[in-house]
Design a protein around this motif. Structure first.
Motif, PDB file in Angstrom:
ATOM      1  N   ARG A 179       0.939  -1.198   0.122  1.00 47.76           N
ATOM      2  CA  ARG A 179       0.057   0.075   0.004  1.00 47.76           C
ATOM      3  C   ARG A 179       0.916   1.251   0.139  1.00 47.76           C
ATOM      4  NH1 ARG A 179      -4.136  -1.929   4.762  1.00 47.76           N
ATOM      5  NH2 ARG A 179      -5.065  -3.567   3.582  1.00 47.76           N
ATOM      6  N   ILE A 180       0.957   1.793  -1.086  1.00 47.49           N
ATOM      7  CA  ILE A 180       1.812   3.021  -1.416  1.00 47.49           C
ATOM      8  C   ILE A 180       0.862   4.267  -1.352  1.00 47.49           C
ATOM      9  CG2 ILE A 180       3.558   4.078  -2.775  1.00 47.49           C
ATOM     10  CD1 ILE A 180       4.307   1.323  -1.252  1.00 47.49           C
ATOM     11  N   PRO A 181       1.026   5.329  -0.883  1.00 51.29           N
ATOM     12  CA  PRO A 181       0.290   6.375  -0.814  1.00 51.29           C
ATOM     13  C   PRO A 181       0.020   7.421  -2.027  1.00 51.29           C
ATOM     14  CG  PRO A 181       1.885   7.032   0.692  1.00 51.29           C
ATOM     15  CD  PRO A 181       2.211   5.507   0.161  1.00 51.29           C
ATOM     16  N   SER A 182       0.015   6.804  -3.109  1.00 50.66           N
ATOM     17  CA  SER A 182      -0.067   7.434  -4.432  1.00 50.66           C
ATOM     18  C   SER A 182      -0.506   6.672  -5.377  1.00 50.66           C
ATOM     19  CB  SER A 182       1.470   8.020  -4.562  1.00 50.66           C
ATOM     20  OG  SER A 182       1.516   8.644  -6.046  1.00 50.66           O
ATOM     21  N   GLN A 211       4.228  12.253  -5.645  1.00 52.25           N
ATOM     22  CA  GLN A 211       2.878  12.857  -5.259  1.00 52.25           C
ATOM     23  C   GLN A 211       2.408  12.090  -4.221  1.00 52.25           C
ATOM     24  OE1 GLN A 211       0.326  13.683  -8.895  1.00 52.25           O
ATOM     25  NE2 GLN A 211       2.328  13.719 -10.032  1.00 52.25           N
ATOM     26  N   LEU A 212       3.147  11.846  -3.377  1.00 51.48           N
ATOM     27  CA  LEU A 212       2.621  11.092  -1.747  1.00 51.48           C
ATOM     28  C   LEU A 212       1.541  11.800  -1.244  1.00 51.48           C
ATOM     29  CD1 LEU A 212       6.238   9.501  -0.699  1.00 51.48           C
ATOM     30  CD2 LEU A 212       4.568   8.743  -2.461  1.00 51.48           C
ATOM     31  N   GLN A 213       0.461  11.113  -0.793  1.00 51.91           N
ATOM     32  CA  GLN A 213      -0.744  11.606  -0.338  1.00 51.91           C
ATOM     33  C   GLN A 213      -0.491  11.503   1.376  1.00 51.91           C
ATOM     34  OE1 GLN A 213      -2.975  13.396  -2.002  1.00 51.91           O
ATOM     35  NE2 GLN A 213      -1.362  13.213  -3.581  1.00 51.91           N
ATOM     36  N   SER A 214       0.453  10.692   1.612  1.00 52.46           N
ATOM     37  CA  SER A 214       0.920  10.582   3.364  1.00 52.46           C
ATOM     38  C   SER A 214       2.212  10.060   3.475  1.00 52.46           C
ATOM     39  CB  SER A 214      -0.206   9.564   3.863  1.00 52.46           C
ATOM     40  OG  SER A 214       0.148   8.228   3.588  1.00 52.46           O
ATOM     41  N   ASN A 215       2.642   9.769   4.798  1.00 52.22           N
ATOM     42  CA  ASN A 215       4.095   9.689   4.885  1.00 52.22           C
ATOM     43  C   ASN A 215       4.245   8.176   5.278  1.00 52.22           C
ATOM     44  OD1 ASN A 215       3.459  12.502   5.991  1.00 52.22           O
ATOM     45  ND2 ASN A 215       5.617  12.424   5.518  1.00 52.22           N
ATOM     46  N   ALA A 216       3.199   7.553   5.216  1.00 55.31           N
ATOM     47  CA  ALA A 216       3.161   5.980   5.443  1.00 55.31           C
ATOM     48  C   ALA A 216       3.011   5.136   4.080  1.00 55.31           C
ATOM     49  CB  ALA A 216       2.113   5.712   6.529  1.00 55.31           C
ATOM     50  N   LEU A 226       1.439 -10.178   9.560  1.00 58.58           N
ATOM     51  CA  LEU A 226       2.203  -9.229   9.925  1.00 58.58           C
ATOM     52  C   LEU A 226       1.822  -8.008   8.839  1.00 58.58           C
ATOM     53  CD1 LEU A 226       5.850 -10.177  10.603  1.00 58.58           C
ATOM     54  CD2 LEU A 226       4.212  -9.381  12.060  1.00 58.58           C
ATOM     55  N   LYS A 227       1.897  -6.669   9.615  1.00 57.82           N
ATOM     56  CA  LYS A 227       1.766  -5.396   8.969  1.00 57.82           C
ATOM     57  C   LYS A 227       3.015  -4.496   9.251  1.00 57.82           C
ATOM     58  CE  LYS A 227      -0.995  -1.945   9.859  1.00 57.82           C
ATOM     59  NZ  LYS A 227      -2.201  -1.075   9.993  1.00 57.82           N
ATOM     60  N   VAL A 228       3.986  -4.315   8.029  1.00 56.30           N
ATOM     61  CA  VAL A 228       5.068  -3.430   8.467  1.00 56.30           C
ATOM     62  C   VAL A 228       4.842  -1.962   7.804  1.00 56.30           C
ATOM     63  CG1 VAL A 228       7.486  -2.967   8.050  1.00 56.30           C
ATOM     64  CG2 VAL A 228       6.597  -5.488   8.355  1.00 56.30           C
ATOM     65  N   THR A 229       4.803  -0.936   8.761  1.00 53.87           N
ATOM     66  CA  THR A 229       4.615   0.534   8.000  1.00 53.87           C
ATOM     67  C   THR A 229       5.948   1.248   8.286  1.00 53.87           C
ATOM     68  OG1 THR A 229       2.370   0.323   8.997  1.00 53.87           O
ATOM     69  CG2 THR A 229       3.400   2.448   8.276  1.00 53.87           C
ATOM     70  N   LEU A 230       6.249   1.834   7.173  1.00 52.96           N
ATOM     71  CA  LEU A 230       7.367   2.686   6.686  1.00 52.96           C
ATOM     72  C   LEU A 230       6.935   4.127   6.783  1.00 52.96           C
ATOM     73  CD1 LEU A 230      10.524   2.266   4.490  1.00 52.96           C
ATOM     74  CD2 LEU A 230       9.567   4.403   4.861  1.00 52.96           C
ATOM     75  N   ILE A 231       7.359   4.734   7.611  1.00 54.68           N
ATOM     76  CA  ILE A 231       6.912   6.274   7.893  1.00 54.68           C
ATOM     77  C   ILE A 231       8.017   7.086   7.806  1.00 54.68           C
ATOM     78  CG2 ILE A 231       5.568   8.079   9.448  1.00 54.68           C
ATOM     79  CD1 ILE A 231       4.580   5.558  10.880  1.00 54.68           C
ATOM     80  N   ALA A 232       8.099   8.093   6.964  1.00 50.77           N
ATOM     81  CA  ALA A 232       9.018   9.006   6.498  1.00 50.77           C
ATOM     82  C   ALA A 232       8.700  10.485   6.791  1.00 50.77           C
ATOM     83  CB  ALA A 232       9.661   8.655   4.993  1.00 50.77           C
ATOM     84  N   ASP A 233       9.606  11.287   6.976  1.00 52.47           N
ATOM     85  CA  ASP A 233       9.553  12.719   6.806  1.00 52.47           C
ATOM     86  C   ASP A 233       9.169  13.104   5.592  1.00 52.47           C
ATOM     87  OD1 ASP A 233      10.328  13.011   9.639  1.00 52.47           O
ATOM     88  OD2 ASP A 233      12.443  13.595   9.166  1.00 52.47           O
ATOM     89  N   ASP A 234       8.513  14.171   5.746  1.00 47.94           N
ATOM     90  CA  ASP A 234       8.208  15.054   4.541  1.00 47.94           C
ATOM     91  C   ASP A 234       9.188  15.193   3.424  1.00 47.94           C
ATOM     92  OD1 ASP A 234       5.625  15.380   5.328  1.00 47.94           O
ATOM     93  OD2 ASP A 234       5.679  17.143   6.157  1.00 47.94           O
ATOM     94  N   TYR A 235      10.764  15.279   3.879  1.00 49.44           N
ATOM     95  CA  TYR A 235      11.651  15.181   3.014  1.00 49.44           C
ATOM     96  C   TYR A 235      11.961  14.340   2.085  1.00 49.44           C
ATOM     97  CZ  TYR A 235      13.903  18.546   6.451  1.00 49.44           C
ATOM     98  OH  TYR A 235      13.958  19.532   7.497  1.00 49.44           O
ATOM     99  N   ILE A 239       8.835   7.107  -3.141  1.00 48.39           N
ATOM    100  CA  ILE A 239       9.097   5.824  -2.689  1.00 48.39           C
ATOM    101  C   ILE A 239       9.320   4.901  -3.892  1.00 48.39           C
ATOM    102  CG2 ILE A 239       7.681   3.974  -1.733  1.00 48.39           C
ATOM    103  CD1 ILE A 239       8.374   5.601   0.305  1.00 48.39           C
ATOM    104  N   VAL A 240      10.082   4.151  -3.715  1.00 49.10           N
ATOM    105  CA  VAL A 240      10.700   2.989  -4.764  1.00 49.10           C
ATOM    106  C   VAL A 240      10.309   1.919  -4.416  1.00 49.10           C
ATOM    107  CG1 VAL A 240      12.548   2.283  -6.161  1.00 49.10           C
ATOM    108  CG2 VAL A 240      12.428   4.893  -5.862  1.00 49.10           C
ATOM    109  N   LEU A 241      10.063   0.946  -5.228  1.00 52.57           N
ATOM    110  CA  LEU A 241       9.967  -0.471  -5.095  1.00 52.57           C
ATOM    111  C   LEU A 241      10.834  -1.117  -6.027  1.00 52.57           C
ATOM    112  CD1 LEU A 241       5.959  -0.738  -4.875  1.00 52.57           C
ATOM    113  CD2 LEU A 241       7.571  -0.493  -3.260  1.00 52.57           C
TER     114      LEU A 241
END
Length: 291
Positions: A179-182, A211-216, A226-235, A239-241
């Motif tokens: 789940r990528i926020p874009s 054009q990310l809509q959130s940081n997660a 399992l759910k793994v959430t990556l939360i990154a600063d606005d900088y 996100i690359v897969l």
């Protein structure tokens, strides 16, 4: 109670863990200050090819390599500063630098380690700036926090863009949900997306989101609940897969800049002389129960 200890493998390794020993990280200062392993409640979160860690001639495949002073690649491995050309290989050189431990801390709430990498004659030939990169890793019951502080020791403005390359363990990629926020993405390898889903069924798949809509960003591992959430600063605006067919991992990489960022002048962070820039990512791990 959390603890911090060391052991001597091929390289000195720092182990931060909880009292049961079922949640821990391993950090190898000599190999780019990498977190080589992350295990949460006895479940591997990071993938690692041990032989690449043990061989200093190889880039480590696994863990969480640090991408500095650039993430991604430059066209012809070249960028320009003050009308002079410089060469940087893909993802920069931090992952090949030896670092040193500045401090460690452990108590009832968690454990942390702070490490430092700095310029040398070889880096100055490719990146003409005096810098210090300080990495702080904090492990607690909620997950893993990675904080990077880039210090410009020079008397001129220093450009950089940081990224990470975490290899998330995925033993059954048929049961992985991303789940990528874009909805805005571009293939870096042809056919990396099929029907707006990441394609695990080809030799290499690689895609970049903006054009990310959130940081997660989330990885749901239905095989392991399992759910793994990556939360990154606005900088971190990208996100690359990245995945390889037949290898039990998927990389979910937060980047500050796109491909060729130094030359297209997107996402480049500018640190003034004698100033510092700090950014953080957090990896949260949760158990999920499916009805």
């Amino acid at each position: 109670m959390f603890t911090c200890s060391t052991r001597q493998d091929q390289f000195q390794t720092y182990v931060l863990q909880n009292e049961s020993g079922q949640t821990y990280i391993e950090v190898v200062p000599e190999r780019g200050c990498i977190i080589s392993k992350y295990v949460h409640n006895a479940e591997p979160i990071f993938y690692l090819e041990q032989e690449t860690l043990d061989d200093p001639a190889k880039n480590v495949r696994g863990g969480n390599p640090i991408l500095f002073p650039i993430s991604s690649y430059l066209v012809d491995e070249t960028y320009y500063y003050n009308d002079s050309a410089y060469q940087l290989k893909q993802h920069g050189f931090a992952r090949n630098l030896a670092g040193k431990v500045v401090s460690t801390h452990a108590d009832e709430a968690g454990a942390s380690i702070t490490l430092e990498m700095t310029h040398n004659e070889e880096t100055l030939a490719r990146y003409p700036f005096h810098f210090t990169l300080t990495m702080k890793y904090t492990l607690d019951a909620d997950g893993l926090t990675v904080t990077a502080t880039v210090v410009n020791q020079d008397d001129k403005t220093m450009p950089f863009y940081l990224g990470y390359h975490p290899y998330f363990y995925a033993p059954d990629k048929n049961k992985i949900e991303l789940r990528i926020p874009s909805t805005a993405y571009a293939d870096l390898e042809p056919n990396s997306m099929t029907n707006d889903r990441f394609n695990f069924d080809q030799t290499v798949s690689n895609v970049i989101y903006d054009q990310l809509q959130s940081n997660a960003s989330e990885m749901i591992d239905h095989a392991r609940n399992l759910k793994v959430t990556l939360i990154a600063d606005d900088y971190y605006q990208y996100i690359v897969l990245w995945a390889l067919e037949g290898s039990p991992f998927v990389c979910i990489e937060p980047w500050m800049a796109p491909v060729n960022g130094m030359n297209v002048n997107k996402g480049v962070q500018l640190v003034e002389a004698k100033q510092a820039h700090t950014s953080t990512i957090h990896i949260k791990v949760e158990s999920i129960r499916q009805g």
